[in-house]
Design a protein around this motif. Structure first.
Motif, PDB file in Angstrom:
ATOM      1  N   UNK A  39       0.818  -1.218   0.000  1.00 25.10           N
ATOM      2  CA  UNK A  39       0.000   0.000   0.000  1.00 25.10           C
ATOM      3  C   UNK A  39       0.853   1.270   0.000  1.00 25.10           C
ATOM      4  N   UNK A  40       2.114   1.153   0.423  1.00 26.94           N
ATOM      5  CA  UNK A  40       3.009   2.314   0.392  1.00 26.94           C
ATOM      6  C   UNK A  40       3.324   2.736  -1.038  1.00 26.94           C
ATOM      7  N   UNK A  41       3.048   1.854  -1.995  1.00 33.09           N
ATOM      8  CA  UNK A  41       3.338   2.142  -3.398  1.00 33.09           C
ATOM      9  C   UNK A  41       2.050   2.224  -4.219  1.00 33.09           C
ATOM     10  N   UNK A  42       0.988   2.642  -3.550  1.00 28.16           N
ATOM     11  CA  UNK A  42      -0.305   2.826  -4.215  1.00 28.16           C
ATOM     12  C   UNK A  42      -0.832   4.211  -3.868  1.00 28.16           C
ATOM     13  N   UNK A  43      -1.244   4.939  -4.883  1.00 29.49           N
ATOM     14  CA  UNK A  43      -1.846   6.256  -4.647  1.00 29.49           C
ATOM     15  C   UNK A  43      -3.231   6.258  -5.261  1.00 29.49           C
TER      16      UNK A  43
END
Length: 362
Positions: A39-43
């Protein structure tokens, strides 16, 4: 060894992109001492900004399109613009990205780029400022920033590193961590965005190196291009304004270090080599384990290979035997034909002899 590791890394990125991206993301999180979360690489986009072209609101987007997509023809045309702007006389032009020139000419140049036409910019049909404005417009009309939406939050984490500097940490060590983390994040960008970002950052770096002539420093350029390089297009004007200082700082860092950022870090090369070695070893162990459990393992793999070879040999031998049998049959037929012919000749000879004797007797 370094060349072999470099080639190995490029091959993995090309052949197994999903595994490569997971490895890069985990390495990034380890460097920041955080747990890996996809989720840290999802915007998640909220709503698109009405206009992200900066001061050039007069240039319309391509017909029947809300956003521009990077196509081969457009990239070819845009690279001609970037190459032209990179000429020494152009990077020294005062206010190269501040002044806009004729909107009509900019629209004409955009349409020719869309069509993938060969453009001769050296003949002076378009001014330096018109070409620079078209470049900004093109970037503003892309569906997402050049670092992509998925890497936006991670880039902000990197930008915060100097602010979180503890008394025990050295400034140079934090700078090295920033470089390394950004190198990893750039490896997550799709190829077409990666190439465009690389050319753009080298151009902007060249412009910033002539700031005494063009009056545009790296921080000026960072502020101007942060909406094209870093900020998601869905960000509201209010949020954009509140975070502009951080965005400028992060983009300026990219502009000041392109030569270093677009090289593969040694840590990544080592990690890829170790990963591929482990995967290869685990594959062999899995075959051996299945073999010990009575399943089809290494022996099966070897047997299949051997039997395939034997079957091929047997097939070839059978074909040769069939050909030989055919030759024997033909030979037998030829022999019988020869015997029949001889027999006919003998019979005729006997009849001729008898006829001769009868004639004499008479």
């Amino acid at each position: 060894m370094a060349l072999a590791s470099l080639e190995m890394t490029r091959k993995m990125k090309r052949r197994d992109p999903e595994a490569y991206q997971r490895l890069v993301k985990r390495l990034f999180c380890n460097e920041l001492d955080t747990e890996f979360e996809e989720s840290d690489f999802i915007y998640e986009p909220e709503r698109s900004r009405k206009d992200s072209t900066g001061c050039l609101t007069g240039i319309k987007r391509a017909k029947s399109q809300d956003v521009l997509q990077i196509t081969e023809s457009r990239v070819t045309g845009l690279y001609q613009v970037i190459e032209y702007l990179g000429l020494d006389r152009n990077v020294r032009e005062e206010g190269i990205f501040r002044k806009s020139g004729s909107l009509k000419k900019q629209q004409d140049l955009m349409e020719r780029i869309d069509k993938g036409e060969e453009i001769n910019l050296v003949d002076g049909e378009f001014t330096t400022h018109e070409c620079a404005s078209v470049l900004k417009t093109f970037l503003g009309n892309l569906p997402e920033p050049l670092v992509t939406n998925s890497c936006y939050l991670a880039h902000l984490q990197v930008a915060f590193l100097p602010d979180n500097l503890s008394s025990k940490e050295d400034k140079s060590a934090v700078a090295e961590k920033q470089i390394f983390c950004t190198q990893l994040l750039l490896e997550l960008i799709p190829e077409e965005y990666f190439k465009l970002l690389k050319d753009l950052l080298f151009l902007l770096h060249g412009v910033s190196q002539r700031k005494d002539d063009n009056l545009m420093s790296s921080s000026n350029l960072g502020m101007m291009f942060s909406t094209h390089i870093l900020c998601p297009k869905s960000m509201s004007p209010e949020e954009l304004q509140s975070k502009l200082g951080l965005f400028t700082k992060a983009t300026t860092f990219l502009i000041e270090n392109p030569s270093t950022l677009f090289t593969l870090p040694e840590k990544l090369l080592v990690e890829v080599q170790s990963f591929l070695s482990r995967r290869s070893s685990e594959g062999r162990m899995s075959l051996a384990k299945r073999s010990n459990q009575g399943g089809p393992g290494v022996e099966c793999l070897i047997a299949n290979t051997v039997f395939s070879f034997i079957e091929k040999e047997a097939g070839a031998a059978g074909l040769r035997n069939k050909e030989e049998d055919g030759q024997d049959t033909n030979h037998g037929q030829d022999t019988k034909h020869s015997q029949d012919t001889n027999h006919g000749q003998d019979t005729n000879h006997g009849q001729d002899t008898k006829h001769s004797q009868d004639t004499n007797h008479g």
